[in-house]
Write a protein that holds these residues in place. Structure first.
Motif, PDB file in Angstrom:
ATOM      1  N   ILE A 157     -44.323 100.288  88.196  1.00  0.00           N
ATOM      2  CA  ILE A 157     -44.281  98.934  87.402  1.00  0.00           C
ATOM      3  C   ILE A 157     -42.865  98.710  86.769  1.00  0.00           C
ATOM      4  CG2 ILE A 157     -45.123  97.487  85.223  1.00  0.00           C
ATOM      5  CD1 ILE A 157     -47.908  99.245  85.428  1.00  0.00           C
ATOM      6  N   GLN A 158     -42.226  97.549  87.339  1.00  0.00           N
ATOM      7  CA  GLN A 158     -41.080  96.943  86.955  1.00  0.00           C
ATOM      8  C   GLN A 158     -41.018  95.954  86.197  1.00  0.00           C
ATOM      9  OE1 GLN A 158     -38.300  99.053  86.921  1.00  0.00           O
ATOM     10  NE2 GLN A 158     -39.545 100.680  87.676  1.00  0.00           N
ATOM     11  N   ILE A 159     -40.070  95.375  85.699  1.00  0.00           N
ATOM     12  CA  ILE A 159     -39.996  94.251  84.783  1.00  0.00           C
ATOM     13  C   ILE A 159     -38.731  93.374  84.852  1.00  0.00           C
ATOM     14  CG2 ILE A 159     -41.692  94.973  83.129  1.00  0.00           C
ATOM     15  CD1 ILE A 159     -39.248  95.205  81.113  1.00  0.00           C
ATOM     16  N   ASP A 160     -38.897  92.190  84.715  1.00  0.00           N
ATOM     17  CA  ASP A 160     -37.641  91.223  84.851  1.00  0.00           C
ATOM     18  C   ASP A 160     -37.395  90.969  83.470  1.00  0.00           C
ATOM     19  OD1 ASP A 160     -37.325  91.114  87.557  1.00  0.00           O
ATOM     20  OD2 ASP A 160     -38.894  89.395  87.708  1.00  0.00           O
ATOM     21  N   TYR A 161     -36.448  91.237  83.063  1.00  0.00           N
ATOM     22  CA  TYR A 161     -35.868  91.081  81.429  1.00  0.00           C
ATOM     23  C   TYR A 161     -34.716  90.126  81.500  1.00  0.00           C
ATOM     24  CZ  TYR A 161     -34.465  91.997  76.824  1.00  0.00           C
ATOM     25  OH  TYR A 161     -33.883  91.869  75.512  1.00  0.00           O
ATOM     26  N   GLU A 162     -34.579  89.035  80.601  1.00  0.00           N
ATOM     27  CA  GLU A 162     -33.497  88.069  80.551  1.00  0.00           C
ATOM     28  C   GLU A 162     -33.026  88.504  79.285  1.00  0.00           C
ATOM     29  OE1 GLU A 162     -33.241  83.369  80.447  1.00  0.00           O
ATOM     30  OE2 GLU A 162     -34.762  84.363  81.001  1.00  0.00           O
ATOM     31  N   ASP A 163     -31.826  88.757  79.212  1.00  0.00           N
ATOM     32  CA  ASP A 163     -31.004  88.955  78.088  1.00  0.00           C
ATOM     33  C   ASP A 163     -30.897  87.840  77.083  1.00  0.00           C
ATOM     34  OD1 ASP A 163     -30.048  91.266  78.940  1.00  0.00           O
ATOM     35  OD2 ASP A 163     -27.779  90.896  79.162  1.00  0.00           O
ATOM     36  N   ASP A 164     -31.083  88.233  75.792  1.00  0.00           N
ATOM     37  CA  ASP A 164     -30.824  87.394  74.614  1.00  0.00           C
ATOM     38  C   ASP A 164     -29.827  87.226  74.071  1.00  0.00           C
ATOM     39  OD1 ASP A 164     -31.219  86.000  72.199  1.00  0.00           O
ATOM     40  OD2 ASP A 164     -33.014  87.229  71.395  1.00  0.00           O
ATOM     41  N   LEU A 165     -29.129  86.090  74.269  1.00  0.00           N
ATOM     42  CA  LEU A 165     -27.741  85.802  74.030  1.00  0.00           C
ATOM     43  C   LEU A 165     -27.470  85.907  72.524  1.00  0.00           C
ATOM     44  CD1 LEU A 165     -27.349  82.492  76.089  1.00  0.00           C
ATOM     45  CD2 LEU A 165     -26.807  84.977  76.775  1.00  0.00           C
ATOM     46  N   GLU A 166     -28.348  86.043  71.669  1.00  0.00           N
ATOM     47  CA  GLU A 166     -28.168  86.443  70.367  1.00  0.00           C
ATOM     48  C   GLU A 166     -28.033  87.749  69.896  1.00  0.00           C
ATOM     49  OE1 GLU A 166     -30.635  84.231  67.686  1.00  0.00           O
ATOM     50  OE2 GLU A 166     -30.301  82.338  68.483  1.00  0.00           O
ATOM     51  N   LEU A 167     -28.479  88.682  70.936  1.00  0.00           N
ATOM     52  CA  LEU A 167     -27.961  90.150  70.921  1.00  0.00           C
ATOM     53  C   LEU A 167     -26.901  90.856  71.398  1.00  0.00           C
ATOM     54  CD1 LEU A 167     -31.966  91.158  71.449  1.00  0.00           C
ATOM     55  CD2 LEU A 167     -30.676  90.734  69.132  1.00  0.00           C
ATOM     56  N   SER A 168     -26.555  91.992  71.023  1.00  0.00           N
ATOM     57  CA  SER A 168     -25.416  92.574  71.741  1.00  0.00           C
ATOM     58  C   SER A 168     -26.010  93.111  73.009  1.00  0.00           C
ATOM     59  CB  SER A 168     -24.857  93.599  70.767  1.00  0.00           C
ATOM     60  OG  SER A 168     -25.912  94.631  70.509  1.00  0.00           O
ATOM     61  N   GLU A 169     -24.879  93.519  73.815  1.00  0.00           N
ATOM     62  CA  GLU A 169     -25.238  94.437  75.171  1.00  0.00           C
ATOM     63  C   GLU A 169     -26.264  95.416  74.713  1.00  0.00           C
ATOM     64  OE1 GLU A 169     -25.318  95.578  79.044  1.00  0.00           O
ATOM     65  OE2 GLU A 169     -25.124  93.611  78.118  1.00  0.00           O
ATOM     66  N   GLU A 170     -25.787  96.337  73.686  1.00  0.00           N
ATOM     67  CA  GLU A 170     -26.604  97.500  73.385  1.00  0.00           C
ATOM     68  C   GLU A 170     -27.902  97.183  72.654  1.00  0.00           C
ATOM     69  OE1 GLU A 170     -26.468 101.305  70.151  1.00  0.00           O
ATOM     70  OE2 GLU A 170     -24.780  99.861  70.196  1.00  0.00           O
ATOM     71  N   GLU A 171     -28.353  96.135  71.964  1.00  0.00           N
ATOM     72  CA  GLU A 171     -29.548  95.538  71.446  1.00  0.00           C
ATOM     73  C   GLU A 171     -30.262  95.196  72.700  1.00  0.00           C
ATOM     74  OE1 GLU A 171     -28.472  94.272  67.108  1.00  0.00           O
ATOM     75  OE2 GLU A 171     -27.854  92.956  68.781  1.00  0.00           O
ATOM     76  N   ASN A 172     -29.707  94.474  73.757  1.00  0.00           N
ATOM     77  CA  ASN A 172     -30.503  94.134  74.747  1.00  0.00           C
ATOM     78  C   ASN A 172     -31.011  95.159  75.727  1.00  0.00           C
ATOM     79  OD1 ASN A 172     -30.742  90.974  75.115  1.00  0.00           O
ATOM     80  ND2 ASN A 172     -28.427  90.952  74.967  1.00  0.00           N
ATOM     81  N   ARG A 173     -30.184  95.995  75.678  1.00  0.00           N
ATOM     82  CA  ARG A 173     -30.536  97.310  76.615  1.00  0.00           C
ATOM     83  C   ARG A 173     -31.850  98.167  75.945  1.00  0.00           C
ATOM     84  NH1 ARG A 173     -28.076  94.597  79.106  1.00  0.00           N
ATOM     85  NH2 ARG A 173     -30.045  93.815  79.315  1.00  0.00           N
ATOM     86  N   ALA A 174     -31.535  97.972  74.632  1.00  0.00           N
ATOM     87  CA  ALA A 174     -32.630  98.661  73.905  1.00  0.00           C
ATOM     88  C   ALA A 174     -34.088  98.132  73.933  1.00  0.00           C
ATOM     89  CB  ALA A 174     -32.148  98.830  72.222  1.00  0.00           C
ATOM     90  N   ALA A 175     -33.748  96.793  73.888  1.00  0.00           N
ATOM     91  CA  ALA A 175     -35.044  95.780  74.001  1.00  0.00           C
ATOM     92  C   ALA A 175     -35.676  95.937  75.443  1.00  0.00           C
ATOM     93  CB  ALA A 175     -34.623  94.553  73.663  1.00  0.00           C
ATOM     94  N   GLU A 176     -34.807  96.046  76.324  1.00  0.00           N
ATOM     95  CA  GLU A 176     -35.240  96.019  77.711  1.00  0.00           C
ATOM     96  C   GLU A 176     -36.145  97.426  77.914  1.00  0.00           C
ATOM     97  OE1 GLU A 176     -33.673  95.597  82.245  1.00  0.00           O
ATOM     98  OE2 GLU A 176     -31.986  95.885  80.654  1.00  0.00           O
ATOM     99  N   ALA A 177     -35.344  98.509  77.327  1.00  0.00           N
ATOM    100  CA  ALA A 177     -35.916  99.757  77.499  1.00  0.00           C
ATOM    101  C   ALA A 177     -37.297  99.870  76.836  1.00  0.00           C
ATOM    102  CB  ALA A 177     -35.075 100.969  76.913  1.00  0.00           C
TER     103      ALA A 177
END
Length: 268
Positions: free
Chosen positions: A137-157
């Motif tokens: 199972i894989q997902i498509d994650y769209e970055d939240d422009l209001e979050l930092s790169e680190e925060e987006n990667r954590a949210a994606e994980a």
């Protein structure tokens, strides 16, 4: 609406009956000995998302189809689904691999009328990725422009971990599935009531409700059994003469009677 996991031993009677059958015959899926058997044909859908019956396709070509015919034969296609004749049907794709909801519920209504205890064993194909979760199972994650790169990667994980979480508990997954032999033919068995059977929801995952129709169903007394092989275009059922006649006569279903030794795909 209830369902609970049961041991694969409840399906051993199917293994014992079908193990030595010709794999192309009806009794390789449905045990031998029922009074009558039927093949319920799954519809195809045209470009307007309208259901198309096999009989409609056959009539358009003047083809009189037999109980053993594949949809490709009726449509005039080759094994790859490409037109093989001048009059080949070209307005649909292959039939769907399970009965549409309305047809499934019509079938369950007929089956439930034969079972006063409102108890069934249903087999869910083990190949659905949501059952065990994991890397399939894989997902498509769209970055939240209001979050930092680190925060987006954590949210994606976190989102990926949630999506890959198994739908069933460890004790269910640790229990052997019912193995009917050959490739994909393995199933998790569950005790279900009539309400669940008509409207199954096996789990709610990141992809939403998992509403797959069961691949195997039979009542406690084994007085009938149905089977839909993975990726198949029809559902086979064996049972009493009265039950099969009710299925053949139901206008919501497109069904054709078969013999227990009919070899699907070999109509000549």
């Amino acid at each position: 609406m209830q369902f609970s996991h049961v041991s694969a031993t409840q399906g051993q009677w199917i293994v014992d009956s079908c193990a030595t059958a010709d794999p192309l015959t009806v009794v390789a899926q449905i045990p031998v000995g029922y009074e009558r058997y039927a093949r319920i044909l799954h519809p195809a859908y045209d470009e307007d998302d309208q259901a198309v019956r096999w009989g409609t396709v056959a009539n358009s070509r003047g083809h009189i189809f037999t109980a053993a015919d594949l949809f490709e034969t009726i449509a005039g296609w080759d094994a790859q689904g490409n037109p093989a004749t001048e009059d080949a049907w070209e307005e649909t794709d292959l039939p769907v691999d399970e009965l549409p909801v309305e047809q499934w519920q019509a079938l369950v209504k007929i089956l439930s009328a034969t079972n006063t205890k409102d108890y069934f064993v249903a087999g869910l194909w083990s190949g659905y990725a949501f059952i065990e979760g994991g890397e399939r199972i894989q997902i498509d994650y769209e970055d939240d422009l209001e979050l930092s790169e680190e925060e987006n990667r954590a949210a994606e994980a976190a989102a990926l971990a949630e999506a890959q979480r198994p739908a069933f508990t460890a004790d269910v997954l640790a229990t052997p599935a019912l193995e009917l032999g050959g490739g994909y033919r393995n199933y998790r068995l569950f005790e279900v009531d009539g309400e669940f059977l008509a409207n199954p929801v096996w789990a709610t995952t990141a992809d939403g409700e998992q509403r797959q129709r069961p691949s195997l169903v039979f009542p406690q007394d084994h007085s009938w059994m149905l089977s839909t092989e993975p990726y198949d275009d029809c559902t086979l059922i064996g049972g009493s003469a009265q039950l099969i006649e009710a299925i053949l006569q139901d206008p919501a279903l497109e069904a054709i009677e078969v013999g227990q030794f009919t070899r699907i795909g070999h109509s000549n």
